[in-house]
Design a protein around this motif. Structure first.
Motif, PDB file in Angstrom:
ATOM      1  N   CYS A  86       0.820  -1.198   0.000  1.00 54.31           N
ATOM      2  CA  CYS A  86       0.000   0.000   0.000  1.00 54.31           C
ATOM      3  C   CYS A  86       0.863   1.260   0.000  1.00 54.31           C
ATOM      4  N   LYS A  87       0.280   2.379  -0.314  1.00 50.23           N
ATOM      5  CA  LYS A  87       0.974   3.661  -0.228  1.00 50.23           C
ATOM      6  C   LYS A  87       0.364   4.457   0.924  1.00 50.23           C
ATOM      7  N   PRO A  88       1.162   5.311   1.576  1.00 52.01           N
ATOM      8  CA  PRO A  88       0.616   6.036   2.726  1.00 52.01           C
ATOM      9  C   PRO A  88      -0.396   7.098   2.323  1.00 52.01           C
ATOM     10  N   SER A 101      -3.482   8.347  -8.873  1.00 48.97           N
ATOM     11  CA  SER A 101      -2.398   8.010  -9.802  1.00 48.97           C
ATOM     12  C   SER A 101      -1.718   6.715  -9.367  1.00 48.97           C
ATOM     13  N   VAL A 102      -1.074   6.041 -10.335  1.00 48.55           N
ATOM     14  CA  VAL A 102      -0.493   4.718 -10.037  1.00 48.55           C
ATOM     15  C   VAL A 102       0.408   4.753  -8.806  1.00 48.55           C
ATOM     16  N   ALA A 103       1.253   5.755  -8.728  1.00 41.90           N
ATOM     17  CA  ALA A 103       2.275   5.749  -7.685  1.00 41.90           C
ATOM     18  C   ALA A 103       1.728   6.095  -6.300  1.00 41.90           C
ATOM     19  N   ARG A 110      -8.019  -0.666  -8.738  1.00 40.52           N
ATOM     20  CA  ARG A 110      -7.579   0.411  -9.645  1.00 40.52           C
ATOM     21  C   ARG A 110      -6.072   0.320  -9.893  1.00 40.52           C
ATOM     22  N   HIS A 111      -5.323   0.039  -8.823  1.00 41.17           N
ATOM     23  CA  HIS A 111      -3.867  -0.096  -8.968  1.00 41.17           C
ATOM     24  C   HIS A 111      -3.539  -1.225  -9.939  1.00 41.17           C
ATOM     25  N   LYS A 112      -4.232  -2.355  -9.780  1.00 38.75           N
ATOM     26  CA  LYS A 112      -3.949  -3.518 -10.648  1.00 38.75           C
ATOM     27  C   LYS A 112      -4.251  -3.178 -12.109  1.00 38.75           C
ATOM     28  N   MET A 114      -4.153  -0.252 -13.553  1.00 36.98           N
ATOM     29  CA  MET A 114      -3.141   0.675 -14.094  1.00 36.98           C
ATOM     30  C   MET A 114      -1.838  -0.046 -14.375  1.00 36.98           C
ATOM     31  N   ARG A 115      -1.461  -0.973 -13.483  1.00 39.09           N
ATOM     32  CA  ARG A 115      -0.223  -1.741 -13.705  1.00 39.09           C
ATOM     33  C   ARG A 115      -0.360  -2.578 -14.974  1.00 39.09           C
ATOM     34  N   LYS A 116      -1.561  -3.121 -15.195  1.00 39.05           N
ATOM     35  CA  LYS A 116      -1.774  -3.982 -16.356  1.00 39.05           C
ATOM     36  C   LYS A 116      -1.582  -3.193 -17.652  1.00 39.05           C
ATOM     37  N   PRO A 351       8.528   5.583  -0.107  1.00 41.00           N
ATOM     38  CA  PRO A 351       7.436   5.390   0.860  1.00 41.00           C
ATOM     39  C   PRO A 351       6.480   4.254   0.487  1.00 41.00           C
ATOM     40  N   HIS A 352       6.137   3.443   1.461  1.00 39.64           N
ATOM     41  CA  HIS A 352       5.080   2.436   1.336  1.00 39.64           C
ATOM     42  C   HIS A 352       4.199   2.561   2.580  1.00 39.64           C
ATOM     43  N   SER A 353       3.188   1.688   2.678  1.00 38.39           N
ATOM     44  CA  SER A 353       2.384   1.663   3.898  1.00 38.39           C
ATOM     45  C   SER A 353       1.795   0.263   4.077  1.00 38.39           C
ATOM     46  N   PHE A 407      16.895  -2.760  -5.588  1.00 31.98           N
ATOM     47  CA  PHE A 407      16.340  -1.781  -4.648  1.00 31.98           C
ATOM     48  C   PHE A 407      15.988  -0.452  -5.301  1.00 31.98           C
ATOM     49  N   VAL A 408      16.827  -0.032  -6.273  1.00 30.78           N
ATOM     50  CA  VAL A 408      16.680   1.305  -6.847  1.00 30.78           C
ATOM     51  C   VAL A 408      15.306   1.502  -7.490  1.00 30.78           C
ATOM     52  N   PHE A 409      14.719   0.428  -8.027  1.00 30.16           N
ATOM     53  CA  PHE A 409      13.423   0.544  -8.692  1.00 30.16           C
ATOM     54  C   PHE A 409      12.275   0.156  -7.759  1.00 30.16           C
ATOM     55  N   GLY A 410      12.531   0.073  -6.466  1.00 34.59           N
ATOM     56  CA  GLY A 410      11.467  -0.226  -5.520  1.00 34.59           C
ATOM     57  C   GLY A 410      11.283  -1.715  -5.314  1.00 34.59           C
ATOM     58  N   LEU A 411      10.276  -2.041  -4.481  1.00 38.27           N
ATOM     59  CA  LEU A 411      10.122  -3.422  -4.037  1.00 38.27           C
ATOM     60  C   LEU A 411       8.688  -3.920  -4.141  1.00 38.27           C
ATOM     61  N   GLY A 412       8.584  -5.252  -4.230  1.00 38.26           N
ATOM     62  CA  GLY A 412       7.277  -5.909  -4.154  1.00 38.26           C
ATOM     63  C   GLY A 412       6.359  -5.500  -5.289  1.00 38.26           C
ATOM     64  N   ARG A 413       5.083  -5.403  -4.961  1.00 37.84           N
ATOM     65  CA  ARG A 413       4.086  -5.163  -6.014  1.00 37.84           C
ATOM     66  C   ARG A 413       4.065  -3.725  -6.503  1.00 37.84           C
ATOM     67  N   ARG A 414       4.849  -2.851  -5.888  1.00 36.66           N
ATOM     68  CA  ARG A 414       4.913  -1.473  -6.367  1.00 36.66           C
ATOM     69  C   ARG A 414       6.198  -1.223  -7.142  1.00 36.66           C
ATOM     70  N   ARG A 415       7.008  -2.283  -7.361  1.00 36.61           N
ATOM     71  CA  ARG A 415       8.273  -2.076  -8.076  1.00 36.61           C
ATOM     72  C   ARG A 415       8.007  -1.338  -9.390  1.00 36.61           C
ATOM     73  N   CYS A 416       8.938  -0.472  -9.760  1.00 39.07           N
ATOM     74  CA  CYS A 416       8.764   0.400 -10.931  1.00 39.07           C
ATOM     75  C   CYS A 416       8.435  -0.397 -12.200  1.00 39.07           C
ATOM     76  N   PRO A 417       7.289  -0.111 -12.822  1.00 39.28           N
ATOM     77  CA  PRO A 417       6.949  -0.836 -14.056  1.00 39.28           C
ATOM     78  C   PRO A 417       7.744  -0.323 -15.259  1.00 39.28           C
TER      79      PRO A 417
HETATM   80  C1  HEM Z   1      16.108   5.446 -13.776  1.00 43.29           C
HETATM   81  C2  HEM Z   1      14.825   5.599 -13.900  1.00 43.29           C
HETATM   82  C3  HEM Z   1      13.799   5.229 -12.864  1.00 43.29           C
HETATM   83  C4  HEM Z   1      13.932   4.975 -11.533  1.00 43.29           C
HETATM   84  C5  HEM Z   1      15.206   4.985 -10.705  1.00 43.29           C
HETATM   85  C6  HEM Z   1      12.608   4.684 -11.016  1.00 43.29           C
HETATM   86  C7  HEM Z   1      12.347   4.368  -9.703  1.00 43.29           C
HETATM   87  C8  HEM Z   1      11.076   4.124  -9.203  1.00 43.29           C
HETATM   88  C9  HEM Z   1      10.791   3.855  -7.820  1.00 43.29           C
HETATM   89  C10 HEM Z   1      11.808   3.787  -6.708  1.00 43.29           C
HETATM   90  C11 HEM Z   1       9.457   3.676  -7.707  1.00 43.29           C
HETATM   91  C12 HEM Z   1       8.673   3.367  -6.419  1.00 43.29           C
HETATM   92  C13 HEM Z   1       8.583   1.866  -6.260  1.00 43.29           C
HETATM   93  C14 HEM Z   1       7.970   1.436  -4.929  1.00 43.29           C
HETATM   94  O1  HEM Z   1       7.059   2.093  -4.448  1.00 43.29           O
HETATM   95  O2  HEM Z   1       8.432   0.408  -4.359  1.00 43.29           O
HETATM   96  C15 HEM Z   1       8.888   3.829  -9.022  1.00 43.29           C
HETATM   97  C16 HEM Z   1       7.545   3.713  -9.295  1.00 43.29           C
HETATM   98  C17 HEM Z   1       7.022   3.927 -10.538  1.00 43.29           C
HETATM   99  N1  HEM Z   1       7.719   4.191 -11.697  1.00 43.29           N
HETATM  100 FE1  HEM Z   1       9.719   4.366 -11.910  1.00 43.29          FE
HETATM  101  N2  HEM Z   1      11.705   4.771 -12.031  1.00 43.29           N
HETATM  102  C18 HEM Z   1      12.387   5.101 -13.181  1.00 43.29           C
HETATM  103  C19 HEM Z   1      11.859   5.274 -14.429  1.00 43.29           C
HETATM  104  C20 HEM Z   1      10.543   5.098 -14.750  1.00 43.29           C
HETATM  105  C21 HEM Z   1      10.012   5.174 -16.087  1.00 43.29           C
HETATM  106  C22 HEM Z   1      10.816   5.446 -17.356  1.00 43.29           C
HETATM  107  C23 HEM Z   1       8.679   4.994 -15.975  1.00 43.29           C
HETATM  108  C24 HEM Z   1       7.720   5.013 -17.118  1.00 43.29           C
HETATM  109  C25 HEM Z   1       6.912   4.142 -17.411  1.00 43.29           C
HETATM  110  C26 HEM Z   1       8.357   4.774 -14.568  1.00 43.29           C
HETATM  111  C27 HEM Z   1       7.105   4.549 -14.049  1.00 43.29           C
HETATM  112  C28 HEM Z   1       6.823   4.304 -12.720  1.00 43.29           C
HETATM  113  C29 HEM Z   1       5.469   4.108 -12.189  1.00 43.29           C
HETATM  114  C30 HEM Z   1       4.181   4.133 -12.999  1.00 43.29           C
HETATM  115  C31 HEM Z   1       5.603   3.873 -10.822  1.00 43.29           C
HETATM  116  C32 HEM Z   1       4.486   3.598  -9.807  1.00 43.29           C
HETATM  117  C33 HEM Z   1       4.390   2.090  -9.574  1.00 43.29           C
HETATM  118  C34 HEM Z   1       3.374   1.676  -8.500  1.00 43.29           C
HETATM  119  O3  HEM Z   1       3.196   2.386  -7.509  1.00 43.29           O
HETATM  120  O4  HEM Z   1       2.781   0.607  -8.676  1.00 43.29           O
HETATM  121  N3  HEM Z   1       9.530   4.849 -13.853  1.00 43.29           N
HETATM  122  N4  HEM Z   1       9.893   4.088  -9.925  1.00 43.29           N
END
Ligand code: HEM
Length: 481
Positions: A86-88, A101-103, A110-112, A114-116, A351-353, A407-417
């Motif tokens: 979850c998000k806080p 919004s997705v993030a 709704r989250h699912k 948007m991820r799809k 941030p997560h929650s 780690f840089v792109f996040g974790l679990g089901r919220r990992r950056c798509p």
């Molecule tokens: C170097 C580039 C990038 C980094 C370091 C990055 C990093 C992250 C991180 C740390 C999160 C949060 C994950 C979490 O909550 O655990 C995130 C979420 C997200 N990112 Fe990225 N991101 C990058 C590029 C992109 C790009 C190019 C897109 C375009 C599609 C994108 C779309 C998203 C979206 C939609 C979320 C929300 C995911 C969710 O909450 O389910 N990111 N990103």
């Protein structure tokens, strides 16, 4: 029942009660005193974790913030438990209209959805076939612009990424006016999400203040920012939708999502508008942050730059530019990308929650806590990355060094798509910048620093960019292939 059995039953009941009481009394993790801690809280928390332990907490205005400073705690809590997907609740984000919004949206249907829709065109298996040509042109346009005005590299990189991400999402070159709006939206979002800046984030009851009374300036400011944000997402979406309907839409994220749909319900349209808007905002600053860190580090480490240049020359030759297929043959460049992501993680505190109360080891994690994953601390842990403050790509030559991308792109089901897409842009931009230009630091030993926001962009720095001998010829022959 004889007396021995009586005693055994009583002891059993007493132990169960004692255990339940003890469980109920689980304590919060050690406290860090106040929130946030300093200008770059991720560094302060990492320092405290060395003495207090990797999991820390702070309670403020009835809200609990839990800070995870180690890989183990972050993986165990956020990566493995759906409860933490979850998000806080973020009152300023709500005022800006971002809660759907997705993030920011809570974990649920709704989250699912948007991820799809994001996954459909961004999943790693089809990423090169869907986006290869686009990112190829993006890197060429960046290099051509740098060739003309190398001194303007800082704004050129920001503008290039922003323009192209918008183009990828909506399929049309944005006007300068639209780029300015998106820049304002991102600046306002960063200001709104600054931890500890707004009383309403700590005390959500303030949301109910009428906008006109003194002290509610934040509501008036947020109302204007919200209007701009919603406009920035809706107008380009409707234009692309019209292009799709008339059969004139070039390939884009929105076009791809709409191409085979005869009818789109208002709810699904809303999901797509939000997903597209988040693609722009989440994909721009993060990518810019890594590319600017790349320029800064190459200029400060001429030995690393030279080694990467030689690797490209030896593998690709000097009569063509490297392409996406060459990536696997350039292992040193891969080490540089990993080290950049480790050295300056774009989102140092994620941030997560949690939806329900939970525990970790002997600690209690109250329901709906703010969970901050201190990615910076994980990637600067000296037992995993010796001399963490130094930029050393060679550390990744050993396969046993943990990959920072976990780690840089996040974790679990919220990992950056967008992770695979971002890597494609980073690789192709870097390999071509290294081939065509030489970066020399003009900072006279001044330390590298970042602007302390949710996404850490490097502070302006001085760098001289010189064009390599055959750069123009290589660019021209690439364009006339
Ligand atoms: C170097 C580039 C990038 C980094 C370091 C990055 C990093 C992250 C991180 C740390 C999160 C949060 C994950 C979490 O909550 O655990 C995130 C979420 C997200 N990112 Fe990225 N991101 C990058 C590029 C992109 C790009 C190019 C897109 C375009 C599609 C994108 C779309 C998203 C979206 C939609 C979320 C929300 C995911 C969710 O909450 O389910 N990111 N990103």
């Amino acid at each position: 029942m004889n007396s021995k059995i009586h005693i055994a039953v009583l002891v059993g009941i007493a132990s169960a009660i004692a255990l339940a009481i003890l469980r109920g009394r689980r304590l919060l993790p050690p406290s860090v005193g106040k929130f946030p801690l300093g200008e770059k809280p991720w560094k302060a928390y990492a320092g405290l974790a060395k003495t207090l332990g990797p999991v820390l907490s702070v309670s403020t205005f009835g809200k609990t913030v839990i800070i995870l400073n180690s890989a183990e705690s972050a993986l165990e809590i956020v990566d493995r438990r759906v409860n933490f997907a979850c998000k806080p609740r973020w009152p300023m984000a709500e005022l800006l209209g971002k809660q759907h919004s997705v993030a920011f949206v809570y974990y649920g249907e709704r989250h699912k959805k948007m991820r799809k829709v994001l996954h459909a065109s961004l999943n790693p298996t089809i990423i090169v076939s869907t986006w290869g040509e686009h990112v190829d042109m993006q890197s060429i346009s960046l290099c051509s612009a740098l060739l003309k005005a190398p001194d303007a590299f800082f704004t050129l990189i920001e503008d290039n990424i922003q323009r192209h991400v918008i183009g990828h999402v909506y399929g049309r070159q944005p006007t300068s006016e639209y780029c300015r709006i998106i820049k304002d939206v991102m600046d306002q979002t960063s200001a709104a999400l600054q931890p500890g800046r707004w009383m309403v984030d700590l005390w959500p009851a303030l949301l109910h203040l009428p906008s006109w009374i003194p002290g509610a300036e934040f509501k008036r400011w947020a109302a204007e920012a919200r209007e701009l944000f919603l406009r920035s997402m809706t107008e380009p979406f409707l234009a692309t939708k019209a292009d799709v309907a008339s059969g004139n839409a070039p390939f884009s994220f929105v076009q791809y999502a709409l191409q085979n749909v005869d009818y789109i319900s208002p709810e699904d349209e809303n999901v797509l508008i939000d997903a597209a808007g988040t693609f722009v905002t989440a994909g721009t600053e993060t990518t810019v942050s890594v590319l600017l860190t790349f320029v800064a580090m190459m200029s400060r480490h001429p030995d690393v730059q030279e080694k990467a240049f030689r690797e490209i020359q030896e593998t690709v030759g000097d009569d063509r530019l490297a392409n996406l297929q060459d990536r696997e043959s350039l292992p040193y460049l891969e080490c540089i990308i990993k080290e950049l992501l480790r050295f300056n993680p774009s989102v140092p505190l994620i941030p997560h929650s949690n939806m329900r109360e939970d525990t970790y080891q002997d600690y209690r994690i109250p329901q709906k806590s703010w969970i901050l994953i201190n990615v910076w601390a994980v990637l600067h842990d000296e037992s995993t990355y010796p001399n963490p403050e130094k930029f050393i790509p060679e550390r990744f030559k050993q396969a046993s060094t943990p990959d920072p991308r976990s780690f840089v792109f996040g974790l679990g089901r919220r990992r950056c798509p967008g992770a695979a897409f971002a890597e494609l842009v980073l690789y192709i931009s870097m390999v071509r910048l290294l081939t065509l230009f030489k970066f020399t630091s003009m900072d006279d030993g001044q330390p590298f620093d970042v602007v302390p926001r949710l996404v850490t962009i490097p502070k302006p720095f001085n760098c001289r960019i010189t064009v390599r001998a055959n750069a123009r010829a290589l660019l021209e022959s690439h364009l006339t292939r």
